[in-house]
Scaffold this motif. Structure first.
Motif, PDB file in Angstrom:
ATOM      1  N   ILE C 105       0.839  -1.207   0.000  1.00 42.58           N
ATOM      2  CA  ILE C 105       0.000   0.000   0.000  1.00 42.58           C
ATOM      3  C   ILE C 105       0.871   1.253   0.000  1.00 42.58           C
ATOM      4  CG2 ILE C 105      -1.642   1.339   1.398  1.00 42.58           C
ATOM      5  CD1 ILE C 105      -2.896  -1.398   2.209  1.00 42.58           C
ATOM      6  N   ARG C 106       1.907   1.251   0.828  1.00 37.87           N
ATOM      7  CA  ARG C 106       2.785   2.440   0.842  1.00 37.87           C
ATOM      8  C   ARG C 106       3.416   2.668  -0.535  1.00 37.87           C
ATOM      9  NH1 ARG C 106       4.583   0.711   6.573  1.00 37.87           N
ATOM     10  NH2 ARG C 106       3.349   2.128   7.872  1.00 37.87           N
ATOM     11  N   LYS C 108       2.299   1.724  -3.435  1.00 38.46           N
ATOM     12  CA  LYS C 108       1.288   2.130  -4.424  1.00 38.46           C
ATOM     13  C   LYS C 108       0.887   3.589  -4.224  1.00 38.46           C
ATOM     14  CE  LYS C 108      -0.892   1.610  -8.074  1.00 38.46           C
ATOM     15  NZ  LYS C 108      -2.266   1.208  -8.294  1.00 38.46           N
ATOM     16  N   MET C 109       0.841   4.039  -2.978  1.00 34.06           N
ATOM     17  CA  MET C 109       0.473   5.437  -2.719  1.00 34.06           C
ATOM     18  C   MET C 109       1.553   6.384  -3.251  1.00 34.06           C
ATOM     19  SD  MET C 109      -2.540   5.223  -1.477  1.00 34.06           S
ATOM     20  CE  MET C 109      -2.934   6.878  -0.897  1.00 34.06           C
ATOM     21  N   LYS C 111       3.418   5.718  -5.864  1.00 35.31           N
ATOM     22  CA  LYS C 111       3.207   5.662  -7.307  1.00 35.31           C
ATOM     23  C   LYS C 111       2.012   6.525  -7.713  1.00 35.31           C
ATOM     24  CE  LYS C 111       3.469   1.973 -10.767  1.00 35.31           C
ATOM     25  NZ  LYS C 111       3.606   0.507 -10.967  1.00 35.31           N
ATOM     26  N   ASN C 112       0.945   6.454  -6.928  1.00 34.32           N
ATOM     27  CA  ASN C 112      -0.237   7.276  -7.216  1.00 34.32           C
ATOM     28  C   ASN C 112       0.084   8.768  -7.111  1.00 34.32           C
ATOM     29  OD1 ASN C 112      -1.884   5.074  -7.621  1.00 34.32           O
ATOM     30  ND2 ASN C 112      -2.771   5.088  -5.573  1.00 34.32           N
ATOM     31  N   ALA C 113       0.926   9.118  -6.142  1.00 31.52           N
ATOM     32  CA  ALA C 113       1.270  10.534  -5.944  1.00 31.52           C
ATOM     33  C   ALA C 113       2.048  11.076  -7.135  1.00 31.52           C
ATOM     34  CB  ALA C 113       2.067  10.709  -4.651  1.00 31.52           C
ATOM     35  N   TYR C 116      -0.671  11.297 -10.018  1.00 26.80           N
ATOM     36  CA  TYR C 116      -1.637  12.380  -9.781  1.00 26.80           C
ATOM     37  C   TYR C 116      -1.019  13.451  -8.892  1.00 26.80           C
ATOM     38  CZ  TYR C 116      -4.892   8.731 -11.316  1.00 26.80           C
ATOM     39  OH  TYR C 116      -5.531   7.740 -12.017  1.00 26.80           O
TER      40      TYR C 116
END
Lengths: 134, 134, 134, 134
Positions: C105-106, C108-109, C111-113, C116
């Protein structure tokens, strides 16, 4: 809302039988020898995945905004492709299991009509109060 | 696998047009004044939910076991109802958006045939090695 | 919106590790010898089915109405059970595959940051114009 | 199967609370002012879509083959990202609705234990005969 009667728009649905479309899918699978992958379990997964891809088009829209897509030809074309994938996989599953879809749909609509009598459910989507609905 | 030719089994698909089934769904929605709930967004959710209910029948089976359901009439009837719900919701969505399904499916199958040329994908479900597949 | 700080409400999340909840799920599966059914494929199907059951609670609501469920304790309890099923199945899958969720999860977050950036996506859910959104 | 004890592998789950991960998600949403899009209805759709993307990794595999993915680090990493998305969206939904997940999961596991007594369901996934299962 009924299917469009607009003479400018194609209306192949009026003259195409379910069996013709099923055969299209069956031939595609046969030509690739894909029946070996097309166990009902696998096809049911493919179908659910396509249903999710279809849903993606509406994910961040309000319910009202999703209605306005009828006036967006490009988005409508993309959505049409996803519905085609969902229905195509439904036909593939019916093919594998030998299910007659027209009979199944007619029988289910009769059952639905008993479950949701028109006079009790007019304008209501469920038995409970519908203050939230739209 | 092609649709069944068994004379004992119904084959209403051979004589039923897509438009006839779409009208059945459209009338059901109209009689209950449910179009107000049937925004494309909501119907896409209903469709995905039905696809999951269909998948439930295959959830704990091996891929091989799921093929053997063709010989289980009772289970097949229950599965047929779920496929009917999926296709019925697909028709409801096409009705709301005014999409001609037969055209959409034919166009998508042509696109799929370009993406998966029969000679390259015969017996293979994807471009990578398929040692795991079945 | 942050998790509730209301002292009247339970906040076990503040003191419960992911590993504790994963062990709860692992023990449940072990006690029933269900690992034989818990192939990653099957658990991924169970997870998608639970996600659909969760979605069912929101199916006919407007986006606004779905927000008002925070004030409906009974519906909230039912929804909580479905989220529990989704997360429980996610833990079951992570257990079967030996995946460390907190790391995943860390990562992926992060990567999402990157995908986006906050300054470009503030108040916008996608790169395109957002006239339809809500 | 229990989470891995392999010292080479990360085990952040052992020391990470659910609240820490929820805050990570809440901050991400806040920094982008995305709460306006994050109605429970919309997040439930996002969650179901991510569950489908996760399922895609297992779609064409046999149940046995899906177990062998534990030995495929690259595929495992891709699957881990999808599980992260599913759990991240579950946290986002719990954040919007103010649901304490650890309490909800514990309560649901107790309910499941009553529904599926270990002595009756050992090695059986359902009440019916399980000749098909795997």
């Amino acid at each position: 809302m009924s299917p469009p009667a607009d003479p400018e728009r194609p209306n192949a649905d009026a003259t195409t039988t379910v069996a013709e479309l099923r055969k299209l899918v069956a031939d595609f699978v046969d030509e690739r020898d894909w029946s070996q992958f097309h166990s009902p379990k696998n096809v049911s997964m493919a179908l659910a995945i396509e249903a999710a891809e279809l849903m993606e088009h509406f994910q961040w829209l309000t319910t009202d905004a999703s209605r306005r897509l009828v006036d967006e030809p490009e988005k409508l074309a993309a959505i049409g492709e996803e519905i085609a994938d969902v229905v195509g996989n439904s036909f593939a599953l019916a093919n594998e299991l030998g299910i007659d879809l027209s009979s199944a749909i007619r029988a289910k609509m009769v059952k639905n009509a008993v479950k949701y009598p028109a006079d009790q459910y007019r304008g209501r989507y469920g038995p409970e109060d519908d203050e939230f609905a739209s």
